[in-house]
Each structure stands twice: as C-alpha cells, then as structure tokens.
Design an enzyme around this catalytic site. Structure first.
Site, PDB file in Angstrom:
ATOM      1  N   GLY A 112       4.038   9.835  -0.161  1.00 49.80           N
ATOM      2  CA  GLY A 112       3.852  10.745   0.969  1.00 49.80           C
ATOM      3  C   GLY A 112       5.012  11.731   1.018  1.00 49.80           C
ATOM      4  O   GLY A 112       5.674  11.982   0.010  1.00 49.80           O
ATOM      5  N   ARG A 113       5.273  12.226   2.208  1.00 44.72           N
ATOM      6  CA  ARG A 113       6.333  13.242   2.353  1.00 44.72           C
ATOM      7  C   ARG A 113       7.700  12.708   1.930  1.00 44.72           C
ATOM      8  O   ARG A 113       8.469  13.393   1.257  1.00 44.72           O
ATOM      9  CB  ARG A 113       6.408  13.719   3.809  1.00 44.72           C
ATOM     10  CG  ARG A 113       5.278  14.619   4.239  1.00 44.72           C
ATOM     11  CD  ARG A 113       5.464  14.979   5.712  1.00 44.72           C
ATOM     12  NE  ARG A 113       5.614  13.750   6.490  1.00 44.72           N
ATOM     13  CZ  ARG A 113       4.604  13.158   7.120  1.00 44.72           C
ATOM     14  NH1 ARG A 113       3.411  13.683   7.107  1.00 44.72           N
ATOM     15  NH2 ARG A 113       4.799  12.032   7.773  1.00 44.72           N
ATOM     16  N   ILE A 114       8.005  11.457   2.316  1.00 47.45           N
ATOM     17  CA  ILE A 114       9.343  10.928   1.986  1.00 47.45           C
ATOM     18  C   ILE A 114       9.432  10.651   0.487  1.00 47.45           C
ATOM     19  O   ILE A 114      10.444  10.959  -0.155  1.00 47.45           O
ATOM     20  CB  ILE A 114       9.666   9.665   2.822  1.00 47.45           C
ATOM     21  CG1 ILE A 114       9.652  10.021   4.312  1.00 47.45           C
ATOM     22  CG2 ILE A 114      11.032   9.089   2.428  1.00 47.45           C
ATOM     23  CD1 ILE A 114       9.793   8.842   5.258  1.00 47.45           C
ATOM     24  N   ARG A 171      -2.384   5.658  -3.060  1.00 45.41           N
ATOM     25  CA  ARG A 171      -3.833   5.411  -2.894  1.00 45.41           C
ATOM     26  C   ARG A 171      -4.618   6.624  -3.400  1.00 45.41           C
ATOM     27  O   ARG A 171      -5.568   6.509  -4.129  1.00 45.41           O
ATOM     28  CB  ARG A 171      -4.147   5.177  -1.418  1.00 45.41           C
ATOM     29  CG  ARG A 171      -4.363   3.730  -1.098  1.00 45.41           C
ATOM     30  CD  ARG A 171      -4.765   3.569   0.314  1.00 45.41           C
ATOM     31  NE  ARG A 171      -4.163   4.614   1.157  1.00 45.41           N
ATOM     32  CZ  ARG A 171      -4.192   4.620   2.474  1.00 45.41           C
ATOM     33  NH1 ARG A 171      -4.797   3.660   3.107  1.00 45.41           N
ATOM     34  NH2 ARG A 171      -3.623   5.572   3.175  1.00 45.41           N
ATOM     35  N   THR A 172      -4.156   7.817  -2.980  1.00 43.18           N
ATOM     36  CA  THR A 172      -4.799   9.041  -3.451  1.00 43.18           C
ATOM     37  C   THR A 172      -3.773   9.811  -4.284  1.00 43.18           C
ATOM     38  O   THR A 172      -2.715  10.154  -3.761  1.00 43.18           O
ATOM     39  CB  THR A 172      -5.203   9.922  -2.239  1.00 43.18           C
ATOM     40  OG1 THR A 172      -5.790   9.080  -1.267  1.00 43.18           O
ATOM     41  CG2 THR A 172      -6.141  11.034  -2.639  1.00 43.18           C
ATOM     42  N   THR A 226      13.081   1.059   1.798  1.00 46.52           N
ATOM     43  CA  THR A 226      13.508   1.711   3.041  1.00 46.52           C
ATOM     44  C   THR A 226      12.284   1.979   3.924  1.00 46.52           C
ATOM     45  O   THR A 226      12.336   2.823   4.811  1.00 46.52           O
ATOM     46  CB  THR A 226      14.252   3.038   2.763  1.00 46.52           C
ATOM     47  OG1 THR A 226      13.406   3.885   1.963  1.00 46.52           O
ATOM     48  CG2 THR A 226      15.556   2.814   2.044  1.00 46.52           C
ATOM     49  N   ARG A 278       9.330  -0.631   5.334  1.00 49.42           N
ATOM     50  CA  ARG A 278       9.274  -1.676   6.353  1.00 49.42           C
ATOM     51  C   ARG A 278       9.509  -3.006   5.645  1.00 49.42           C
ATOM     52  O   ARG A 278       9.030  -3.221   4.523  1.00 49.42           O
ATOM     53  CB  ARG A 278       7.907  -1.726   7.037  1.00 49.42           C
ATOM     54  CG  ARG A 278       7.662  -0.637   8.068  1.00 49.42           C
ATOM     55  CD  ARG A 278       8.506  -0.828   9.336  1.00 49.42           C
ATOM     56  NE  ARG A 278       8.221   0.181  10.344  1.00 49.42           N
ATOM     57  CZ  ARG A 278       8.835   1.359  10.434  1.00 49.42           C
ATOM     58  NH1 ARG A 278       9.786   1.692   9.576  1.00 49.42           N
ATOM     59  NH2 ARG A 278       8.518   2.198  11.398  1.00 49.42           N
ATOM     60  N   GLU A 337      13.566  -8.031  11.759  1.00 51.06           N
ATOM     61  CA  GLU A 337      14.764  -7.353  12.260  1.00 51.06           C
ATOM     62  C   GLU A 337      14.962  -7.660  13.756  1.00 51.06           C
ATOM     63  O   GLU A 337      13.993  -7.721  14.486  1.00 51.06           O
ATOM     64  CB  GLU A 337      14.607  -5.837  12.090  1.00 51.06           C
ATOM     65  CG  GLU A 337      14.544  -5.426  10.641  1.00 51.06           C
ATOM     66  CD  GLU A 337      14.187  -3.953  10.476  1.00 51.06           C
ATOM     67  OE1 GLU A 337      14.145  -3.218  11.481  1.00 51.06           O
ATOM     68  OE2 GLU A 337      13.926  -3.555   9.338  1.00 51.06           O
ATOM     69  N   HIS A 388      18.603  -0.829   8.978  1.00 56.35           N
ATOM     70  CA  HIS A 388      17.537   0.122   9.347  1.00 56.35           C
ATOM     71  C   HIS A 388      18.118   1.459   9.832  1.00 56.35           C
ATOM     72  O   HIS A 388      17.907   1.871  10.981  1.00 56.35           O
ATOM     73  CB  HIS A 388      16.608  -0.487  10.417  1.00 56.35           C
ATOM     74  CG  HIS A 388      15.239   0.118  10.403  1.00 56.35           C
ATOM     75  ND1 HIS A 388      14.092  -0.595  10.643  1.00 56.35           N
ATOM     76  CD2 HIS A 388      14.829   1.385  10.173  1.00 56.35           C
ATOM     77  CE1 HIS A 388      13.036   0.214  10.573  1.00 56.35           C
ATOM     78  NE2 HIS A 388      13.464   1.427  10.279  1.00 56.35           N
ATOM     79  N   ILE A 389      18.842   2.117   8.923  1.00 54.33           N
ATOM     80  CA  ILE A 389      19.495   3.381   9.279  1.00 54.33           C
ATOM     81  C   ILE A 389      18.922   4.562   8.492  1.00 54.33           C
ATOM     82  O   ILE A 389      19.560   5.610   8.377  1.00 54.33           O
ATOM     83  CB  ILE A 389      21.028   3.307   9.054  1.00 54.33           C
ATOM     84  CG1 ILE A 389      21.358   2.920   7.597  1.00 54.33           C
ATOM     85  CG2 ILE A 389      21.673   2.358  10.045  1.00 54.33           C
ATOM     86  CD1 ILE A 389      22.816   3.125   7.208  1.00 54.33           C
ATOM     87  N   GLY A 390      17.717   4.381   7.947  1.00 56.64           N
ATOM     88  CA  GLY A 390      17.131   5.425   7.095  1.00 56.64           C
ATOM     89  C   GLY A 390      17.180   6.818   7.695  1.00 56.64           C
ATOM     90  O   GLY A 390      17.535   7.787   7.029  1.00 56.64           O
TER      91      GLY A 390
HETATM   92  C1  GLV Z   1      11.690   4.443  11.105  1.00 56.93           C
HETATM   93  O1  GLV Z   1      11.699   3.426  10.507  1.00 56.93           O
HETATM   94  C2  GLV Z   1      10.518   5.243  11.253  1.00 56.93           C
HETATM   95  O2  GLV Z   1       9.406   4.778  10.995  1.00 56.93           O
HETATM   96  O3  GLV Z   1      10.666   6.404  11.663  1.00 56.93           O
END
Ligand code: GLV
Length: 323
Positions: free
Chosen positions: A158-160, A180-181, A239, A241, A270, A288-290
């Site tokens: 996806g975007r990330i 998936r696509t 990064t 879930r 968490e 969880h500091i992404g």
């Molecule tokens: C953080 O984990 C988010 O989903 O934005």
C-alpha cells in the site's frame, strides 16, 4: 452559543486539537492519558455523539450497546482493527481513520529498524555503554549485514510499502513485493518493484517486511511455516500490527538461528510483549513508534478531529472507512 453535541476524547492529544473541536463541541477530555477500562469508556461515551480515540480503545458490540447516541468514531491511526467497522455500519455509526499523513514517517521508522538490525546498532551501542569496547578497531568486530544491493521483500504494497520502496531505491536494493492486488505497470515502474508470490519473497529476500492491515485474514500471516521458508541470513521487520506475526514461532526461529534477526515495532498484546525477546541479541524492539514524530502525530490528530467534526456536522468525513 451553547454547544449541543458532546464528544469524548479518550487519550491525551495536542492543545490545538482541543481548541479546534472545542469551538463546536462540548468535550469530555481524558487528559490523564490513562487508558480507560471498557466500563469507563462506555460510561463516559454514553452521553456523547462522537469519539476521538486511539487503537487502545476497543470499539465493539459491547460499546455500541452501551453508547447508542455515538454516531461517529474517529480513530487517530490508519489501522482500525480495534474497531468492529461492520457492526458499526449495521448500526449507522461512521468510522474514520487517518491515512496518508503517516506514510513517510512510518517508512522512515521501518527503514531505521531494518538498518539497526542489519548493522547491529543496539548491540554495538550496548557494548560501548557497558565498557566492553576494548580494541579501537578489530577486523571482525560487530560484523553486520549489507543493506545496499540487498534484496528486499515487501508483503503488503500500500502507501507505506511504496514509501519504503522509494527509500530502498536509494540503497540500490532489489525490491520484490506481494500484494492481494498487484500494482499497475506504471506504478511498478515508478517504484522499480517486481511482483512475486509471498512464498518467493520469503524464500529469496534478505529483508522481509510485513506491511499489511491486521484482520482475521492476516492473523499470524508469518508463522512457523513461513519463517521456515526464509533464508538463515534473512531479517524480518514488522511495523504493521503485532498479530500479523506469530511471536512464539518467531522467538523459536530466532533462537535456533533459522533466521538472522528481527526488528519489531508492534506486538501481539501491547504494551505487553513476550519477555523472551529481551534475551535475544538479534532483535531490535521499539514501542509502537512508527508514526511518532511531532509533526506526524499532530497531522494524524488534526485529521481525526477534522473527520469527527465533518461527520457530526452532517458532512461526509474525508476518511470514512465504512460507508
Ligand atoms: C498506527 O499504528 C496506525 O495504524 O496509524
């Protein structure tokens, strides 16, 4: 003018967000930032029309039963696996999230973890801090793994994922992805990425990144079987879930050197995490500091506030996920 609608802000945000929403709504603000129990959450939201919340709040059937006046739940996160969006839709409750504004920051952190594991940064730094650096230079000291020209496999493009691929290009990495696509040919070309099966990613990549949303379908997407396919020299980065990776299987794989290392920003329960991770040198762990930079968290909180305000004022919120 009296404010007719009340909202609950479940966690501490920024004063700018309070000012923005305070102009139109009566606010119940959990400024203490202590995560509310289910009972407290339901009790405080029961008199509200909307909620500005985080992934620490579980918004499910129990919540909807207790809070029938809530019409909008605005999550300060792109992922919304803490919310039963289908049940919400059945009840006419709008759910919104914060896509887009955190892509670069999360990609930066993902790359930070990748580099930290590959170059053994935390291990090297603790050697120094503990006074164990005895020779100024040793040919075989703290040998890590090359990042440049390595192969990078991204599961979830996806975007990330695309923002990560952009960074990888600067390191001359060979990027393969599974989604998936598949992306269209122009986008593949733009990011210089090649579509392969998930199995091919696992078998051939020096670095495997998981970047998929969490759902029943992606629960333990990476488990013992998948880890067994990876190269013994490979590094896994998560990064997305915690639940996407089977932590017990990962610990077992790391212990028997089935893979070389892991970088984790997210965990299955968490803020708890499996204490066995602490005994492993070949992992880098972050809480969880992404998306945790001031400007990005501000942008996420403001976007969530904008979504909430629009929905409560009868407009279509920009990031409505369950229309
Ligand atoms: C953080 O984990 C988010 O989903 O934005």
């Amino acid at each position: 003018m009296p404010k007719s609608l009340k909202i609950l802000i479940t966690r501490q945000v920024f004063p700018e967000v309070i000012d923005f929403l305070g102009a139109d709504f009566e606010i119940d603000y959990n400024e203490s930032d202590v995560v509310l129990s289910t009972d407290e959450l339901c009790e405080r939201a029961a008199s509200c029309a909307g909620l500005l919340c985080c992934l620490t709040e579980k918004i499910d059937n129990t919540f909807f039963e207790h809070c029938p006046t809530v019409r909008v739940v605005s999550n300060i996160a792109v992922g919304y696996n803490n919310i039963d969006a289908i049940e919400a839709k059945n009840r006419g409750v709008k759910i919104t999230n914060t896509p887009g504004v955190l892509d670069d920051t999360t990609a930066d952190l993902t790359f930070t973890l990748l580099m930290a594991v590959a170059r053994r940064i935390t291990e090297a730094e603790s050697l120094l801090r503990q006074g164990r650096w005895k020779k100024s230079f040793a040919v075989q000291q703290m040998l890590g793994m090359d990042i440049h020209h390595a192969s990078l496999g991204i599961i979830g493009m996806g975007r990330i994922g695309q923002a990560i691929a952009k960074r990888a290009a600067g390191f001359d990495m060979q990027v393969r992805y599974f989604n998936r696509t598949p992306l269209d040919a122009t986008t593949e070309q733009k990011f210089n990425v090649c579509y392969v099966s998930q199995e091919a990613i696992l078998r051939n990549s020096d670095f495997v990144l998981v970047m998929v949303p969490y759902s029943a379908a992606t629960h333990h997407l990476i488990g013992a079987e998948e880890l067994a396919l990876m190269k013994p020299s490979a590094i896994l980065i998560n990064t997305a879930r915690g639940g996407v990776v089977d932590e017990v299987a990962l610990i077992a794989a790391l212990k028997k050197n089935q893979i070389a290392g892991a970088g984790l920003d997210v965990f299955e329960n968490e803020p708890a995490f499996n204490p066995e991770f602490l005994g492993l040198k070949n992992v880098v762990l972050t809480p969880h500091i992404g998306s945790a930079t001031r400007s990005t968290r501000m942008a996420m909180a403001m976007l969530a506030a904008t979504n909430l305000k629009a929905a409560l004022q009868g407009e279509t919120p920009p990031n409505w996920v369950n229309p």
